[in-house]
Design a protein around this motif. Structure first.
Motif, PDB file in Angstrom:
ATOM      1  N   ARG A   1      52.513  60.560  17.241  1.00 16.34           N
ATOM      2  CA  ARG A   1      51.997  60.065  15.952  1.00 16.34           C
ATOM      3  C   ARG A   1      52.646  60.813  14.784  1.00 16.34           C
ATOM      4  O   ARG A   1      53.032  60.187  13.787  1.00 16.34           O
ATOM      5  N   GLN A   2      52.784  62.116  14.931  1.00 11.99           N
ATOM      6  CA  GLN A   2      53.390  62.916  13.859  1.00 11.99           C
ATOM      7  C   GLN A   2      54.830  62.497  13.574  1.00 11.99           C
ATOM      8  O   GLN A   2      55.289  62.504  12.432  1.00 11.99           O
ATOM      9  N   ASN A   3      55.548  62.130  14.642  1.00  8.30           N
ATOM     10  CA  ASN A   3      56.966  61.779  14.512  1.00  8.30           C
ATOM     11  C   ASN A   3      57.216  60.277  14.432  1.00  8.30           C
ATOM     12  O   ASN A   3      58.369  59.848  14.385  1.00  8.30           O
ATOM     13  N   THR A   4      56.123  59.521  14.421  1.00  9.98           N
ATOM     14  CA  THR A   4      56.181  58.039  14.424  1.00  9.98           C
ATOM     15  C   THR A   4      57.095  57.502  15.523  1.00  9.98           C
ATOM     16  O   THR A   4      57.884  56.590  15.319  1.00  9.98           O
ATOM     17  N   TRP A   5      56.979  58.122  16.723  1.00  5.42           N
ATOM     18  CA  TRP A   5      57.744  57.653  17.870  1.00  5.42           C
ATOM     19  C   TRP A   5      57.050  56.457  18.513  1.00  5.42           C
ATOM     20  O   TRP A   5      55.816  56.439  18.633  1.00  5.42           O
ATOM     21  N   ARG A   6      57.820  55.504  18.913  1.00  7.32           N
ATOM     22  CA  ARG A   6      57.324  54.465  19.811  1.00  7.32           C
ATOM     23  C   ARG A   6      56.951  55.128  21.131  1.00  7.32           C
ATOM     24  O   ARG A   6      57.639  56.041  21.586  1.00  7.32           O
ATOM     25  N   VAL A   7      55.844  54.689  21.755  1.00  8.70           N
ATOM     26  CA  VAL A   7      55.401  55.263  23.027  1.00  8.70           C
ATOM     27  C   VAL A   7      55.486  54.210  24.131  1.00  8.70           C
ATOM     28  O   VAL A   7      55.024  53.081  23.969  1.00  8.70           O
ATOM     29  N   ILE A   8      56.090  54.590  25.247  1.00  8.60           N
ATOM     30  CA  ILE A   8      56.195  53.725  26.423  1.00  8.60           C
ATOM     31  C   ILE A   8      55.584  54.472  27.596  1.00  8.60           C
ATOM     32  O   ILE A   8      55.943  55.635  27.855  1.00  8.60           O
ATOM     33  N   VAL A   9      54.669  53.836  28.302  1.00  5.37           N
ATOM     34  CA  VAL A   9      53.994  54.475  29.428  1.00  5.37           C
ATOM     35  C   VAL A   9      54.668  54.048  30.727  1.00  5.37           C
ATOM     36  O   VAL A   9      54.881  52.858  30.974  1.00  5.37           O
TER      37      VAL A   9
ATOM     38  N   ALA B   1      65.991  48.253  30.205  1.00  2.27           N
ATOM     39  CA  ALA B   1      67.270  47.691  29.799  1.00  2.27           C
ATOM     40  C   ALA B   1      68.351  48.765  29.821  1.00  2.27           C
ATOM     41  O   ALA B   1      68.077  49.961  29.841  1.00  2.27           O
ATOM     42  N   ASP B   2      69.603  48.318  29.804  1.00  2.00           N
ATOM     43  CA  ASP B   2      70.730  49.236  29.713  1.00  2.00           C
ATOM     44  C   ASP B   2      70.738  49.878  28.326  1.00  2.00           C
ATOM     45  O   ASP B   2      70.165  49.339  27.366  1.00  2.00           O
ATOM     46  N   GLY B   3      71.388  51.028  28.205  1.00 10.17           N
ATOM     47  CA  GLY B   3      71.517  51.676  26.906  1.00 10.17           C
ATOM     48  C   GLY B   3      70.354  52.589  26.594  1.00 10.17           C
ATOM     49  O   GLY B   3      69.600  53.008  27.482  1.00 10.17           O
ATOM     50  N   LEU B   4      70.175  52.882  25.325  1.00 12.08           N
ATOM     51  CA  LEU B   4      69.154  53.832  24.884  1.00 12.08           C
ATOM     52  C   LEU B   4      67.816  53.121  24.667  1.00 12.08           C
ATOM     53  O   LEU B   4      67.735  52.146  23.921  1.00 12.08           O
ATOM     54  N   ILE B   5      66.770  53.630  25.310  1.00 15.93           N
ATOM     55  CA  ILE B   5      65.406  53.139  25.096  1.00 15.93           C
ATOM     56  C   ILE B   5      64.786  54.051  24.049  1.00 15.93           C
ATOM     57  O   ILE B   5      64.494  55.219  24.305  1.00 15.93           O
ATOM     58  N   GLN B   6      64.602  53.524  22.849  1.00 13.10           N
ATOM     59  CA  GLN B   6      64.136  54.352  21.745  1.00 13.10           C
ATOM     60  C   GLN B   6      62.653  54.674  21.878  1.00 13.10           C
ATOM     61  O   GLN B   6      61.856  53.849  22.320  1.00 13.10           O
ATOM     62  N   GLY B   7      62.305  55.903  21.499  1.00 14.63           N
ATOM     63  CA  GLY B   7      60.920  56.339  21.536  1.00 14.63           C
ATOM     64  C   GLY B   7      60.671  57.364  22.627  1.00 14.63           C
ATOM     65  O   GLY B   7      61.604  57.929  23.212  1.00 14.63           O
ATOM     66  N   LEU B   8      59.390  57.579  22.902  1.00 12.48           N
ATOM     67  CA  LEU B   8      58.954  58.565  23.891  1.00 12.48           C
ATOM     68  C   LEU B   8      58.433  57.860  25.136  1.00 12.48           C
ATOM     69  O   LEU B   8      57.477  57.086  25.060  1.00 12.48           O
ATOM     70  N   VAL B   9      59.062  58.112  26.262  1.00 16.82           N
ATOM     71  CA  VAL B   9      58.566  57.611  27.545  1.00 16.82           C
ATOM     72  C   VAL B   9      57.662  58.675  28.144  1.00 16.82           C
ATOM     73  O   VAL B   9      58.091  59.807  28.395  1.00 16.82           O
ATOM     74  N   ILE B  10      56.386  58.310  28.349  1.00 18.07           N
ATOM     75  CA  ILE B  10      55.420  59.225  28.964  1.00 18.07           C
ATOM     76  C   ILE B  10      55.228  58.822  30.415  1.00 18.07           C
ATOM     77  O   ILE B  10      54.706  57.744  30.697  1.00 18.07           O
ATOM     78  N   SER B  11      55.677  59.663  31.330  1.00 15.21           N
ATOM     79  CA  SER B  11      55.474  59.418  32.752  1.00 15.21           C
ATOM     80  C   SER B  11      54.119  59.976  33.170  1.00 15.21           C
ATOM     81  O   SER B  11      53.782  61.117  32.848  1.00 15.21           O
TER      82      SER B  11
END
Length: 287
Positions: free
Chosen positions: A41-49, A59-69
């Protein structure tokens, strides 16, 4: 817990395909989940679970944001319900159920993925599904609010739940209701499912399992429809419709995400063109 950068995602999914996560982390406690969500939230990152990665294609390439495993959120706690961390693998859970004589999950023997993922998508096999044993789920949303959902509130149906309508929710742990049974009975039924999956070649190649949902209202198994129009073995790049199971798209070793996406689209087009059936995707694509 570290926040890592430019982490390859191909080894985080059963497809073994995908680009890189801009940021990646693997919290092991609920407090750490709260912390990384506040950081996002502080960094306004997109979150992917990301759970076990058994029903997902990056997808190929860079997945923007934070991936939380969620893979490190793995624990068992016996109370009135059996509370299981979302990151525990279904295989680990079924092994525990055998050792402790707990019945209700035999159908999931050998099922890839995590408890959280199976709960999210209402995993189904051998005429049984996850909704039969899920009683309660602990959730946190991206704002940091925690709450519990009852079985009724989850709104389960065929390979569907309320979680699919709320991408800003993270399943933390799942309360299951299993029942006592002879250990030998639980073992026999669970291992029969594991063997059946192996004999059908489901582990022979990287894949995400079934690519499309079955239409039970019209008795239309997706694999049967795809097979009947002659698409077994059809390939684009390194992605191929599996000869042993027409509803599996496999990575023959060199597939890129774009190959799989193009193959999915072509299957959908050809099936509709030849049969009038609209296939519904089961595999989730993250771009």
């Amino acid at each position: 817990m570290e926040i890592l950068q430019r982490v390859p995602l191909s080894d985080k999914t059963t497809f073994q395909i995908g680009g890189e996560a801009e940021f990646f982390c693997e919290p092991s406690t609920i407090n750490e989940v709260r912390y990384v969500l506040s950081l996002a939230r502080q960094n306004t990152w997109r979150v992917i679970v990301l759970g076990g990665g058994s029903n997902i294609l990056f997808a190929d390439g860079l997945i923007q944001g934070l991936v939380i495993s969620t893979r490190a959120l793995s624990w068992l706690r016996e109370e009135e319900l059996l509370w299981v961390g979302a990151g525990m693998t279904m295989d680990h859970l079924t092994t525990w159920a055998i050792e402790n004589g707990k019945s209700g999950l035999e159908w999931s023997g050998g099922l890839p993925g995590t408890v959280g993922g199976a709960t999210y998508m209402n995993a189904r096999a051998y005429q049984h599904e996850m909704s039969e044993v899920v009683e309660k789920v602990r959730v946190i949303d991206f704002s940091g609010k925690e709450f519990f959902l009852s079985h009724k509130e989850i709104q389960y149906s065929y390979k569907k739940s309320i979680f699919m309508e709320h991408e800003d929710w993270i399943i933390l742990e799942v309360g299951l209701k299993l029942h006592d049974a002879p250990i030998d009975d639980v073992r026999t039924k669970t291992e029969a499912c594991r063997r059946d999956r192996e004999q059908k070649g489901q582990y022979a190649y990287p894949s995400a399992g079934c690519a499309f949902k079955n239409d039970y209202s019209h008795n239309l198994p997706a694999g049967k429809v795809i097979d009947e129009i002659g698409l077994k073995g059809f390939s684009i790049g390194g992605a191929k419709v599996y000869e042993k199971h027409a509803n599996f798209i496999i990575n023959t070793g060199s597939a890129r995400a774009d190959d799989v996406i193009r193959l999915l689209e072509e299957i959908e087009r050809l099936v509709y063109e030849k049969t009038g059936v609209h296939l519904e995707r089961e595999v989730r694509i993250i771009r």
